[in-house]
Design an enzyme around this catalytic site. Structure first.
Site, PDB file in Angstrom:
ATOM      1  N   ASN A   1       8.383  -1.204   6.422  1.00 44.95           N
ATOM      2  CA  ASN A   1       7.268  -1.827   5.701  1.00 44.95           C
ATOM      3  C   ASN A   1       7.612  -3.228   5.205  1.00 44.95           C
ATOM      4  O   ASN A   1       6.977  -3.744   4.298  1.00 44.95           O
ATOM      5  CB  ASN A   1       6.805  -0.941   4.547  1.00 44.95           C
ATOM      6  CG  ASN A   1       7.946  -0.489   3.641  1.00 44.95           C
ATOM      7  OD1 ASN A   1       9.064  -0.979   3.737  1.00 44.95           O
ATOM      8  ND2 ASN A   1       7.659   0.456   2.755  1.00 44.95           N
TER       9      ASN A   1
ATOM     10  N   ARG B   1      11.902  -5.431  -7.097  1.00 45.91           N
ATOM     11  CA  ARG B   1      12.105  -4.383  -8.086  1.00 45.91           C
ATOM     12  C   ARG B   1      11.883  -4.973  -9.464  1.00 45.91           C
ATOM     13  O   ARG B   1      12.307  -6.099  -9.753  1.00 45.91           O
ATOM     14  CB  ARG B   1      13.510  -3.772  -7.975  1.00 45.91           C
ATOM     15  CG  ARG B   1      13.704  -2.916  -6.729  1.00 45.91           C
ATOM     16  CD  ARG B   1      12.797  -1.689  -6.704  1.00 45.91           C
ATOM     17  NE  ARG B   1      12.971  -0.862  -5.528  1.00 45.91           N
ATOM     18  CZ  ARG B   1      12.212  -0.927  -4.438  1.00 45.91           C
ATOM     19  NH1 ARG B   1      11.227  -1.817  -4.366  1.00 45.91           N
ATOM     20  NH2 ARG B   1      12.428  -0.104  -3.432  1.00 45.91           N
TER      21      ARG B   1
ATOM     22  N   GLN C   1       8.268   3.852 -12.880  1.00 51.32           N
ATOM     23  CA  GLN C   1       7.100   4.047 -12.025  1.00 51.32           C
ATOM     24  C   GLN C   1       6.777   5.536 -11.962  1.00 51.32           C
ATOM     25  O   GLN C   1       7.683   6.313 -11.633  1.00 51.32           O
ATOM     26  CB  GLN C   1       7.360   3.488 -10.613  1.00 51.32           C
ATOM     27  CG  GLN C   1       7.502   1.978 -10.626  1.00 51.32           C
ATOM     28  CD  GLN C   1       7.529   1.358  -9.232  1.00 51.32           C
ATOM     29  OE1 GLN C   1       7.151   0.218  -9.057  1.00 51.32           O
ATOM     30  NE2 GLN C   1       7.993   2.092  -8.236  1.00 51.32           N
TER      31      GLN C   1
ATOM     32  N   HIS D   1       2.320   0.131  -7.178  1.00 55.02           N
ATOM     33  CA  HIS D   1       3.298  -0.170  -6.129  1.00 55.02           C
ATOM     34  C   HIS D   1       2.726   0.205  -4.762  1.00 55.02           C
ATOM     35  O   HIS D   1       2.966   1.292  -4.231  1.00 55.02           O
ATOM     36  CB  HIS D   1       4.599   0.589  -6.399  1.00 55.02           C
ATOM     37  CG  HIS D   1       5.759   0.076  -5.603  1.00 55.02           C
ATOM     38  ND1 HIS D   1       7.050   0.490  -5.810  1.00 55.02           N
ATOM     39  CD2 HIS D   1       5.831  -0.827  -4.594  1.00 55.02           C
ATOM     40  CE1 HIS D   1       7.869  -0.119  -4.970  1.00 55.02           C
ATOM     41  NE2 HIS D   1       7.139  -0.922  -4.209  1.00 55.02           N
TER      42      HIS D   1
END
Length: 385
Positions: free
Chosen positions: A146, A284, A313, A332
């Site tokens: 990705n 991050r 998260q 995210h």
């Protein structure tokens, strides 16, 4: 074996029965020549939602046909979560960066059977790599699956911030036509200086996509790019982030989280940036100091901050990045498009097939193996020692 898979919740409206598009484009491979995931086969339809609980990464038929047990849950953070209850006898843990199951040293100690921690995506900083090394657990991720998805999100975020898109769109939703309000913070990216902290797969892809916008391109990285790449894109190399950021109107963070990058963008570094610079972080969250970012936006030192990475998260409802001024934050999502999900689900199965067969996992997928950093992990990460 028992495979414990932690995925994000299904849509609030229920698992999709139909999709906006009928298919995905076929890609010949990744930039640079790395091949796409090569499992023996897949039991899912590319373009379907695979990263949520009901999608199961398309793994159930494959795993159960091999005699393995698959447990899928989204419950990972509360005391007594299903993840914690199931961890004790798990052989494999699969997690995504978008909904990470934090494999801490304490959790490793409670998982004596654990042999493989697999990231369905890229970025394994939710795994305590020192603990993985100490316990002899292999850590792997679906490298490159990705990267381009994230690079596209970075470019979108830069344009969103600089052109003031989100507030302008909100004017339409609110029934208004307040042109002056919309354009009072809107600029062109043409001629601006943009720099990336790290120029690996994602950072370099961002630079390539920004080059046609006639921006001045900068980068810093532990590994300098080949001269021909610098010349082709007109890149200016800087030895460190501290050297680079004073020159930039836009800074994008595309580095892994490790001891050298944690807390990098603090009050001191942000103070050296141009007043009115933009900061984009899809890497991050802990690379940026949470409260330093809020202070910089409130003071006007930063004109905008965007990204999709938070800590923890999912972010709590009172996280200050939800309400700070001039931000373009999302959950995210940058690396979890339906296109990316087809690749990281296939890569997850490829890694599992190798693991079950006792054959080598691709070197580019490895983060920790044989009690040490390995493959991509040896290039990208550092351990605290």
């Amino acid at each position: 074996m028992k495979i414990l898979c932690v995925l994000y919740d299904d849509p609030v409206s229920g698992y999709p029965k139909t999709y906006a598009r009928d298919d995905l484009p076929e890609l010949p491979g990744y930039p640079g020549g790395q091949t796409l995931p090569t499992p023996s086969s897949v039991d899912f339809t590319p373009g379907h939602l695979l990263g949520s609980v009901s999608g199961e990464l398309g793994l159930r038929s494959f795993l159960e046909s091999q005699g393995h047990e698959l447990v899928v849950t989204s419950d990972k953070d509360r005391d007594g979560s299903e993840f914690d209850r199931r961890l004790a006898d798990a052989d494999v843990v699969i997690s995504q960066p978008f909904w990470p199951a934090y494999l801490t040293a304490e959790r490793f100690a409670r998982a004596p059977r654990l042999k493989l921690a697999l990231t369905a995506g890229i970025g394994s900083d939710h795994v305590d790599l020192d603990a993985a090394i100490a316990h002899g657990v292999t850590v792997a991720e679906v490298t490159y699956c990705n990267s381009i998805s994230v690079a596209e999100h970075v470019v979108m975020s830069i344009l969103n911030l600089v052109r003031n898109f989100v507030p302008s769109h909100q004017i339409v939703l609110d029934g208004g036509w307040n042109i002056a309000d919309a354009v009072a913070r809107s600029y062109d990216v043409e001629g601006m200086h943009v720099g990336t902290v790290a120029a690996g797969r994602i950072g370099l892809a961002v630079l390539k996509r920004l080059a046609p916008f006639d921006m001045h391109l900068h980068y810093t990285d532990r590994h300098r790019l080949p001269l021909e790449v610098e010349e082709e894109l007109g890149l200016t190399f800087h030895a460190s982030a501290a050297d680079m950021v004073p020159h930039c109107d836009v800074v994008t963070i595309n580095a892994p989280l490790h001891p050298e990058t944690e807390g990098l963008f603090d009050d001191e570094l942000i103070a050296t940036m141009k007043r009115g610079a933009y900061l984009v972080n899809t890497a991050r969250a802990r690379i940026a100091d949470r409260d330093a970012v809020v202070r910089a936006l409130q003071s006007g030192r930063l004109a905008g901050y965007a990204g999709d990475v938070w800590f923890p998260q999912p972010a709590p409802s009172d996280h200050p990045w939800r309400t700070m001024p001039n931000h373009g934050m999302t959950p995210h999502i940058s690396g979890s498009s339906l296109s990316a999900q087809a690749r990281y689900a296939a890569g997850t199965r490829e890694i599992l097939e190798s693991f079950f067969a006792g054959t080598p996992i691709r070197d580019e997928y490895l983060i920790v193996d044989g009690g040490k950093l390995a493959g991509t992990g040896a290039h990208s990460y550092a351990v605290r020692g």
